[in-house]
Design a protein around this motif. Structure first.
Motif, PDB file in Angstrom:
ATOM      1  N   GLU A 101      -1.997  -4.970 -46.196  1.00  0.00           N
ATOM      2  CA  GLU A 101      -0.868  -4.820 -45.287  1.00  0.00           C
ATOM      3  C   GLU A 101       0.066  -6.025 -45.324  1.00  0.00           C
ATOM      4  OE1 GLU A 101      -2.062  -3.883 -41.310  1.00  0.00           O
ATOM      5  OE2 GLU A 101      -3.571  -2.446 -41.950  1.00  0.00           O
ATOM      6  N   HIS A 102      -0.506  -7.216 -45.517  1.00  0.00           N
ATOM      7  CA  HIS A 102       0.302  -8.437 -45.452  1.00  0.00           C
ATOM      8  C   HIS A 102      -0.155  -9.412 -46.527  1.00  0.00           C
ATOM      9  CE1 HIS A 102       1.781 -12.122 -42.905  1.00  0.00           C
ATOM     10  NE2 HIS A 102       2.618 -11.828 -43.877  1.00  0.00           N
ATOM     11  N   LEU A 103       0.794  -9.824 -47.367  1.00  0.00           N
ATOM     12  CA  LEU A 103       0.531 -10.823 -48.397  1.00  0.00           C
ATOM     13  C   LEU A 103       1.443 -12.022 -48.167  1.00  0.00           C
ATOM     14  CD1 LEU A 103       0.522  -8.533 -51.584  1.00  0.00           C
ATOM     15  CD2 LEU A 103      -1.462  -9.259 -50.243  1.00  0.00           C
ATOM     16  N   VAL A 104       0.885 -13.206 -48.337  1.00  0.00           N
ATOM     17  CA  VAL A 104       1.671 -14.441 -48.296  1.00  0.00           C
ATOM     18  C   VAL A 104       1.469 -15.149 -49.630  1.00  0.00           C
ATOM     19  CG1 VAL A 104       2.084 -16.632 -47.146  1.00  0.00           C
ATOM     20  CG2 VAL A 104       1.340 -14.653 -45.804  1.00  0.00           C
TER      21      VAL A 104
ATOM     22  N   ILE B  35       5.447  -8.721 -47.229  1.00  0.00           N
ATOM     23  CA  ILE B  35       5.223  -9.796 -48.189  1.00  0.00           C
ATOM     24  C   ILE B  35       6.073 -10.988 -47.785  1.00  0.00           C
ATOM     25  CG2 ILE B  35       5.405 -10.539 -50.593  1.00  0.00           C
ATOM     26  CD1 ILE B  35       5.014  -7.669 -51.459  1.00  0.00           C
ATOM     27  N   ASP B  36       5.426 -12.133 -47.626  1.00  0.00           N
ATOM     28  CA  ASP B  36       6.132 -13.379 -47.352  1.00  0.00           C
ATOM     29  C   ASP B  36       5.995 -14.294 -48.557  1.00  0.00           C
ATOM     30  OD1 ASP B  36       7.218 -13.446 -44.571  1.00  0.00           O
ATOM     31  OD2 ASP B  36       5.152 -12.934 -44.058  1.00  0.00           O
TER      32      ASP B  36
ATOM     33  N   PHE C  73       1.927 -25.502 -41.958  1.00  0.00           N
ATOM     34  CA  PHE C  73       2.751 -25.122 -40.808  1.00  0.00           C
ATOM     35  C   PHE C  73       3.551 -23.852 -41.098  1.00  0.00           C
ATOM     36  CE2 PHE C  73       3.052 -29.901 -39.556  1.00  0.00           C
ATOM     37  CZ  PHE C  73       1.738 -29.851 -39.102  1.00  0.00           C
ATOM     38  N   ALA C  74       4.088 -23.728 -42.314  1.00  0.00           N
ATOM     39  CA  ALA C  74       4.882 -22.546 -42.671  1.00  0.00           C
ATOM     40  C   ALA C  74       4.023 -21.287 -42.694  1.00  0.00           C
ATOM     41  CB  ALA C  74       5.545 -22.757 -44.027  1.00  0.00           C
ATOM     42  N   VAL C  75       2.886 -21.364 -43.368  1.00  0.00           N
ATOM     43  CA  VAL C  75       2.021 -20.188 -43.487  1.00  0.00           C
ATOM     44  C   VAL C  75       1.455 -19.797 -42.128  1.00  0.00           C
ATOM     45  CG1 VAL C  75      -0.130 -19.311 -44.477  1.00  0.00           C
ATOM     46  CG2 VAL C  75       1.455 -20.620 -45.899  1.00  0.00           C
ATOM     47  N   GLU C  76       1.011 -20.755 -41.356  1.00  0.00           N
ATOM     48  CA  GLU C  76       0.447 -20.440 -40.037  1.00  0.00           C
ATOM     49  C   GLU C  76       1.481 -19.801 -39.121  1.00  0.00           C
ATOM     50  OE1 GLU C  76      -3.019 -23.909 -39.957  1.00  0.00           O
ATOM     51  OE2 GLU C  76      -1.080 -24.264 -39.000  1.00  0.00           O
ATOM     52  N   SER C  77       2.734 -20.238 -39.234  1.00  0.00           N
ATOM     53  CA  SER C  77       3.810 -19.629 -38.451  1.00  0.00           C
ATOM     54  C   SER C  77       4.001 -18.163 -38.841  1.00  0.00           C
ATOM     55  CB  SER C  77       5.106 -20.408 -38.653  1.00  0.00           C
ATOM     56  OG  SER C  77       6.197 -19.768 -38.014  1.00  0.00           O
ATOM     57  N   LEU C  78       3.951 -17.880 -40.139  1.00  0.00           N
ATOM     58  CA  LEU C  78       4.112 -16.506 -40.618  1.00  0.00           C
ATOM     59  C   LEU C  78       2.948 -15.628 -40.176  1.00  0.00           C
ATOM     60  CD1 LEU C  78       5.395 -17.295 -44.229  1.00  0.00           C
ATOM     61  CD2 LEU C  78       6.748 -16.419 -42.318  1.00  0.00           C
ATOM     62  N   LEU C  79       1.759 -16.171 -40.225  1.00  0.00           N
ATOM     63  CA  LEU C  79       0.581 -15.398 -39.824  1.00  0.00           C
ATOM     64  C   LEU C  79       0.621 -15.069 -38.337  1.00  0.00           C
ATOM     65  CD1 LEU C  79      -2.255 -17.232 -41.816  1.00  0.00           C
ATOM     66  CD2 LEU C  79      -1.035 -15.141 -42.431  1.00  0.00           C
ATOM     67  N   GLU C  80       1.120 -15.970 -37.534  1.00  0.00           N
ATOM     68  CA  GLU C  80       1.214 -15.734 -36.093  1.00  0.00           C
ATOM     69  C   GLU C  80       2.215 -14.629 -35.770  1.00  0.00           C
ATOM     70  OE1 GLU C  80       2.183 -19.414 -34.238  1.00  0.00           O
ATOM     71  OE2 GLU C  80       0.250 -20.362 -34.705  1.00  0.00           O
TER      72      GLU C  80
ATOM     73  N   PRO D  22      -6.540  -9.085 -41.718  1.00  0.00           N
ATOM     74  CA  PRO D  22      -6.101 -10.448 -42.042  1.00  0.00           C
ATOM     75  C   PRO D  22      -5.252 -10.457 -43.314  1.00  0.00           C
ATOM     76  CG  PRO D  22      -8.448 -10.393 -41.522  1.00  0.00           C
ATOM     77  CD  PRO D  22      -8.012  -8.972 -41.632  1.00  0.00           C
ATOM     78  N   ALA D  23      -4.278 -11.330 -43.335  1.00  0.00           N
ATOM     79  CA  ALA D  23      -3.405 -11.439 -44.512  1.00  0.00           C
ATOM     80  C   ALA D  23      -4.154 -12.060 -45.672  1.00  0.00           C
ATOM     81  CB  ALA D  23      -2.175 -12.266 -44.171  1.00  0.00           C
TER      82      ALA D  23
END
Length: 249
Positions: free
Chosen positions: A108-111, A3-4, A69-76, A83-84
């Motif tokens: 698996e991944h939440l933002v 979780i981000d 920019f922040a979210v795309e960095s986390l997804l990378e 997919p998150a």
């Protein structure tokens, strides 16, 4: 689960995420929670994250660049197989429910993006997020408190977090009804006694009592839930008994 949280007030999460069940879930590896300050992703030398709205009006609107920019960095950085889910906390979103918590607990991944000020640049909604969630029909100063609520309700559903899996299975709203009344020792306190059936050791009778009282409590407090609940023949029979008892009270 990963979780981000994307926010400009990361310090707000320190106490909540470093104590109780959420801390235990992180310590055991059931979940990893990271907080990202999206102000650091602002391309402006002053780290500006908001600006006045086009067309005029009161308040400030969050700019798209820092959040994208922040979210795309986390997804990378994340290597999850699926997919998150990118969640925007917003009073305009889908009202959060136990059903939604169960759905998100399978990911698996939440933002989670926490907003502030007057709102978000619409391009964030249109091109970045997968879900918009509201925790109720009221407006808060920012999205940090809703994010805490959402995370808490999801993390407690992860395998092994509560210790006793039945705790989550019997939650209010899990099966469409409110939870039945609970009692513990002593069996009598100030003249108020625990219902005899709970002391009987007859598990079938106890289960029936709990279901009946769950129906009673839902009927009294949230009758709207009964309209959507899937009730079998036994439930219908128990509900009829509850109505008869209430009519004779």
């Amino acid at each position: 689960m990963k979780i981000d949280i994307v926010t400009i007030f990361p310090e707000m999460f320190t106490g909540v995420f470093s104590s109780s069940m959420i801390k235990r879930a992180q310590d055991t590896g059931a979940v990893t929670i990271d907080i990202t300050d999206f102000r650091k992703y602002s391309p402006n030398k002053h780290h500006t994250v908001d600006d006045t709205p086009y067309g005029g009006g009161g308040g400030m609107v969050l700019k798209p660049e820092p959040i994208f920019f922040a979210v795309e960095s986390l997804l990378e950085k994340c290597n999850s197989k699926r997919p998150a889910r990118v969640i925007l906390t917003s009073p305009q979103g889908e009202v959060f429910s136990q059903e939604k918590a169960i759905e998100l607990a399978r990911e698996e991944h939440l933002v989670l993006i926490c907003g502030h000020y007057e709102g978000y640049d619409e391009r964030i909604r249109q091109h970045l997020v997968t879900d918009e969630i509201s925790i109720g029909d009221y407006v808060l100063t920012g999205g940090e408190l809703p994010a805490m609520v959402i995370v808490d309700s999801i993390v407690r559903l992860l395998p092994g977090v509560l210790g006793n899996e039945q705790s989550a299975e019997n939650d209010s709203f899990r099966n469409g009804l409110l939870e039945y009344p609970q009692y513990t020792r002593p069996a009598e306190f100030r003249g108020w006694k625990v219902p005899d059936v709970l002391l009987s050791g007859n598990h079938a009778k106890i289960e029936e009592w709990r279901r009946k009282e769950s129906l009673r409590r839902t009927l009294l407090r949230r009758p709207d839930l009964l309209q959507k609940a899937e009730l079998n023949e036994r439930d219908q029979r128990l509900l009829q008994k509850v109505k008869e008892e209430m009519g004779n009270a």
